[in-house]
Design an enzyme around this catalytic site. Sequence first.
Site, short mmCIF file in Angstrom:
data_model
loop_
_atom_site.label_atom_id
_atom_site.label_comp_id
_atom_site.label_asym_id
_atom_site.label_seq_id
_atom_site.Cartn_x
_atom_site.Cartn_y
_atom_site.Cartn_z
N HIS A 264 18.18 -0.24 9.47
CA HIS A 264 17.70 -1.56 9.09
C HIS A 264 16.44 -1.93 9.86
O HIS A 264 16.32 -1.62 11.05
CB HIS A 264 18.77 -2.62 9.38
N CYS B 81 12.85 -0.23 5.44
CA CYS B 81 12.20 -1.10 4.45
C CYS B 81 10.89 -1.65 4.99
O CYS B 81 10.71 -1.84 6.18
CB CYS B 81 13.12 -2.26 4.08
N ARG C 81 9.12 1.35 1.14
CA ARG C 81 9.70 2.09 2.24
C ARG C 81 8.62 2.60 3.18
O ARG C 81 7.56 3.06 2.73
CB ARG C 81 10.54 3.29 1.72
#
Length: 261
Positions: free
Chosen positions: A166, A240, A249
Amino acid sequence: MRARRTRVPVVVQARAGRGPGARALWTCAETLVTCGVVVLLLAVHQLWWTNERARARAVEQVRTLEREWDSSPSAPTPQPVTVSPSPSPPVAAADPATSSPGASAAGPGPARPDVPYAVLRIPRLGLTVPVAHGVGRRTVLDRGYAGHYPGTAAPGRPGNFALAGHRNTHGEPFRRIDRLRPGDTLTVRTRERTHTYRVDRILPQTSPRDTGVIAPVPRSLHKPSYGYDRPGAYLTLTTCTPEFSSRYRLVVWARLVPPRT
């Protein structure tokens, strides 16, 4: 004789009741305030509480792993499962919840998903994060771990050892990987040994469905000028971009540094 004081009468007017328009306006104001408080609480939960909880869990997992390794270093490390590419592979990113293509030398034997088995360290970022099998959100990424894409190589092995993490919320371990530069070192410690990788190339932005970036010989399918054309031992980090968005990405590639003889 004393002068008589004259009292001024106080007139109390009856308070007029609110009309329908005023009542409707007051109700709307109360609703907006309530919604604002709820949104604020949700933002605090997502941006602060999920980070604190995931980071605490990740730190404890690292301590547990390294304490276990230091006490019994000879036990074998479980190896990830090698899976075949699927006809419609999921995206190569921090948010997917399933597997990805690119099977390579991952080693024999199944391993339980969501259980950390390695520790990734990035000195430039001051980052230490456990690595677990799989890239499921609830089982791996939302716990603050780096997720090992199924079907990609094991640490230190030929092929592409590909990880997702993340960038925002839930520990956000990969939030600052955009600050990495060619030449920066990364280490991956398993029970048996510590593998050192050196950052080699960076793909600032690509499509979420660009699965070429985690192939055994990584090369972007959408931006073919980014990637490699020869087999090797690679480490890929995906997350991300831009921040607080999953539209694109960001990819960082590193190559294994051969151990000194």
